[in-house]
Motif scaffolding. Sequence first.
Motif, PDB file in Angstrom:
ATOM      1  N   PHE A  39      30.884 -38.570 -18.495  1.00  0.00           N
ATOM      2  CA  PHE A  39      31.018 -38.698 -17.038  1.00  0.00           C
ATOM      3  C   PHE A  39      31.367 -40.124 -16.628  1.00  0.00           C
ATOM      4  CE2 PHE A  39      28.090 -34.852 -16.847  1.00  0.00           C
ATOM      5  CZ  PHE A  39      29.149 -33.980 -16.686  1.00  0.00           C
ATOM      6  N   ALA A  40      30.858 -41.117 -17.352  1.00  0.00           N
ATOM      7  CA  ALA A  40      31.206 -42.510 -17.058  1.00  0.00           C
ATOM      8  C   ALA A  40      32.688 -42.757 -17.322  1.00  0.00           C
ATOM      9  CB  ALA A  40      30.349 -43.454 -17.890  1.00  0.00           C
ATOM     10  N   ILE A  41      33.218 -42.207 -18.382  1.00  0.00           N
ATOM     11  CA  ILE A  41      34.650 -42.360 -18.693  1.00  0.00           C
ATOM     12  C   ILE A  41      35.495 -41.685 -17.615  1.00  0.00           C
ATOM     13  CG2 ILE A  41      36.469 -41.621 -20.297  1.00  0.00           C
ATOM     14  CD1 ILE A  41      34.394 -42.077 -22.561  1.00  0.00           C
ATOM     15  N   ILE A  42      35.103 -40.494 -17.203  1.00  0.00           N
ATOM     16  CA  ILE A  42      35.853 -39.787 -16.163  1.00  0.00           C
ATOM     17  C   ILE A  42      35.816 -40.556 -14.857  1.00  0.00           C
ATOM     18  CG2 ILE A  42      35.870 -37.696 -14.741  1.00  0.00           C
ATOM     19  CD1 ILE A  42      34.945 -36.170 -17.276  1.00  0.00           C
ATOM     20  N   GLU A  43      34.641 -41.061 -14.481  1.00  0.00           N
ATOM     21  CA  GLU A  43      34.543 -41.815 -13.225  1.00  0.00           C
ATOM     22  C   GLU A  43      35.347 -43.103 -13.275  1.00  0.00           C
ATOM     23  OE1 GLU A  43      31.301 -42.182 -10.030  1.00  0.00           O
ATOM     24  OE2 GLU A  43      30.698 -43.512 -11.668  1.00  0.00           O
ATOM     25  N   LEU A  44      35.306 -43.809 -14.384  1.00  0.00           N
ATOM     26  CA  LEU A  44      36.078 -45.038 -14.520  1.00  0.00           C
ATOM     27  C   LEU A  44      37.579 -44.747 -14.452  1.00  0.00           C
ATOM     28  CD1 LEU A  44      35.726 -48.057 -14.884  1.00  0.00           C
ATOM     29  CD2 LEU A  44      35.841 -47.693 -17.345  1.00  0.00           C
ATOM     30  N   ALA A  45      38.006 -43.656 -15.047  1.00  0.00           N
ATOM     31  CA  ALA A  45      39.417 -43.269 -14.971  1.00  0.00           C
ATOM     32  C   ALA A  45      39.814 -42.963 -13.532  1.00  0.00           C
ATOM     33  CB  ALA A  45      39.679 -42.055 -15.868  1.00  0.00           C
ATOM     34  N   THR A 151      26.393 -44.098 -11.416  1.00  0.00           N
ATOM     35  CA  THR A 151      25.632 -45.346 -11.474  1.00  0.00           C
ATOM     36  C   THR A 151      24.169 -45.130 -11.844  1.00  0.00           C
ATOM     37  OG1 THR A 151      25.211 -45.227  -9.105  1.00  0.00           O
ATOM     38  CG2 THR A 151      27.101 -46.520  -9.807  1.00  0.00           C
ATOM     39  N   GLY A 152      23.608 -43.991 -11.563  1.00  0.00           N
ATOM     40  CA  GLY A 152      22.222 -43.710 -11.893  1.00  0.00           C
ATOM     41  C   GLY A 152      21.968 -43.521 -13.374  1.00  0.00           C
ATOM     42  N   LEU A 153      23.009 -43.344 -14.151  1.00  0.00           N
ATOM     43  CA  LEU A 153      22.845 -43.123 -15.592  1.00  0.00           C
ATOM     44  C   LEU A 153      22.962 -44.413 -16.400  1.00  0.00           C
ATOM     45  CD1 LEU A 153      24.954 -39.856 -15.895  1.00  0.00           C
ATOM     46  CD2 LEU A 153      22.476 -40.065 -15.762  1.00  0.00           C
ATOM     47  N   GLY A 154      22.921 -45.558 -15.729  1.00  0.00           N
ATOM     48  CA  GLY A 154      22.974 -46.827 -16.438  1.00  0.00           C
ATOM     49  C   GLY A 154      24.351 -47.463 -16.467  1.00  0.00           C
ATOM     50  N   PHE A 155      25.383 -46.773 -16.043  1.00  0.00           N
ATOM     51  CA  PHE A 155      26.740 -47.315 -16.003  1.00  0.00           C
ATOM     52  C   PHE A 155      27.032 -47.654 -14.554  1.00  0.00           C
ATOM     53  CE2 PHE A 155      31.363 -46.646 -15.510  1.00  0.00           C
ATOM     54  CZ  PHE A 155      31.793 -47.613 -16.389  1.00  0.00           C
ATOM     55  N   ASN A 156      27.012 -48.934 -14.223  1.00  0.00           N
ATOM     56  CA  ASN A 156      27.127 -49.323 -12.826  1.00  0.00           C
ATOM     57  C   ASN A 156      28.269 -50.315 -12.640  1.00  0.00           C
ATOM     58  OD1 ASN A 156      26.759 -49.852 -10.157  1.00  0.00           O
ATOM     59  ND2 ASN A 156      24.660 -50.546 -10.338  1.00  0.00           N
ATOM     60  N   ALA A 161      26.667 -52.490  -1.877  1.00  0.00           N
ATOM     61  CA  ALA A 161      25.405 -51.768  -1.748  1.00  0.00           C
ATOM     62  C   ALA A 161      25.702 -50.289  -1.521  1.00  0.00           C
ATOM     63  CB  ALA A 161      24.609 -52.337  -0.576  1.00  0.00           C
ATOM     64  N   GLY A 162      24.765 -49.442  -1.905  1.00  0.00           N
ATOM     65  CA  GLY A 162      24.954 -48.007  -1.699  1.00  0.00           C
ATOM     66  C   GLY A 162      25.803 -47.349  -2.758  1.00  0.00           C
ATOM     67  N   SER A 163      25.859 -47.925  -3.949  1.00  0.00           N
ATOM     68  CA  SER A 163      26.631 -47.362  -5.074  1.00  0.00           C
ATOM     69  C   SER A 163      28.089 -47.119  -4.706  1.00  0.00           C
ATOM     70  CB  SER A 163      25.997 -46.073  -5.581  1.00  0.00           C
ATOM     71  OG  SER A 163      24.723 -46.327  -6.105  1.00  0.00           O
ATOM     72  N   LYS A 164      28.736 -48.150  -4.203  1.00  0.00           N
ATOM     73  CA  LYS A 164      30.162 -48.070  -3.884  1.00  0.00           C
ATOM     74  C   LYS A 164      30.898 -49.206  -4.563  1.00  0.00           C
ATOM     75  CE  LYS A 164      29.648 -45.803   0.545  1.00  0.00           C
ATOM     76  NZ  LYS A 164      29.917 -45.869   1.973  1.00  0.00           N
ATOM     77  N   ARG A 165      32.168 -48.973  -4.817  1.00  0.00           N
ATOM     78  CA  ARG A 165      33.049 -49.974  -5.410  1.00  0.00           C
ATOM     79  C   ARG A 165      34.145 -50.263  -4.393  1.00  0.00           C
ATOM     80  NH1 ARG A 165      33.426 -53.562  -9.522  1.00  0.00           N
ATOM     81  NH2 ARG A 165      35.588 -54.060  -9.929  1.00  0.00           N
ATOM     82  N   LEU A 166      34.332 -51.547  -4.060  1.00  0.00           N
ATOM     83  CA  LEU A 166      35.381 -51.913  -3.124  1.00  0.00           C
ATOM     84  C   LEU A 166      36.696 -52.021  -3.881  1.00  0.00           C
ATOM     85  CD1 LEU A 166      36.101 -52.649  -0.206  1.00  0.00           C
ATOM     86  CD2 LEU A 166      35.784 -55.043  -0.849  1.00  0.00           C
ATOM     87  N   LEU A 167      37.614 -51.135  -3.563  1.00  0.00           N
ATOM     88  CA  LEU A 167      38.954 -51.191  -4.130  1.00  0.00           C
ATOM     89  C   LEU A 167      39.813 -52.029  -3.189  1.00  0.00           C
ATOM     90  CD1 LEU A 167      39.490 -47.457  -5.141  1.00  0.00           C
ATOM     91  CD2 LEU A 167      38.511 -49.304  -6.490  1.00  0.00           C
ATOM     92  N   THR A 168      40.534 -52.968  -3.759  1.00  0.00           N
ATOM     93  CA  THR A 168      41.364 -53.872  -2.966  1.00  0.00           C
ATOM     94  C   THR A 168      42.757 -53.912  -3.554  1.00  0.00           C
ATOM     95  OG1 THR A 168      39.431 -55.257  -2.564  1.00  0.00           O
ATOM     96  CG2 THR A 168      41.558 -56.217  -2.085  1.00  0.00           C
TER      97      THR A 168
END
Length: 178
Positions: A39-45, A151-156, A161-168
């Motif tokens: 799931f971490a690989i899929i989310e990162l992709a 992010t709850g599984l240790g891959f953050n 804040a709030g488990s979000k990633r700012l894409l720029t």
Amino acid sequence: MSSPAAPAGNILRRFRRNRRGSAAVEFALVAPIFFALLFAIIELALVFFASQVLETVTQDSARLIMTGQAQSAAYTQATFKNLVCSKITVMFDCINGISIDVQSYSAFGSVNIADPINASRNFVPPNNYLPGGPGDIVVVRIFYQWPLIVTGLGFNIANLAGSKRLLTATAAFQNEPY
């Protein structure tokens, strides 16, 4: 069938030889790590793909400013945002999630870009729309707050804040002499 009075050593030997169910136990031990990694690989992709889509849309939209089409048509920030939203796929909540920052400068040396993330890890959207004139240096930035799940599984990889990633996505260029 052996009698219940069989020696203890005989029972232990039979238990050691019996391998039924060992695959299920081994899988139960390995499965959580395997699925967390999957799931971490899929989310990162997905984050990389969304970031690339945002970069492409930024380059395409910034071209309208660089060639003077946005200035000639008297685009406002809302008009430019609607144009950007028309090019974005279904991956984004464009109306509520996309923030646009367009600033113009007289020279490349005077470009000053502030960090949109404050000390509390909150996004502070810059709200500028200054497309400049012919020959001006323009920086177009488009932001999106991407929600993260794993992010709850240790891959953050969250930077907000709030488990979000700012894409720029950023485009810096000199306007053409239109």
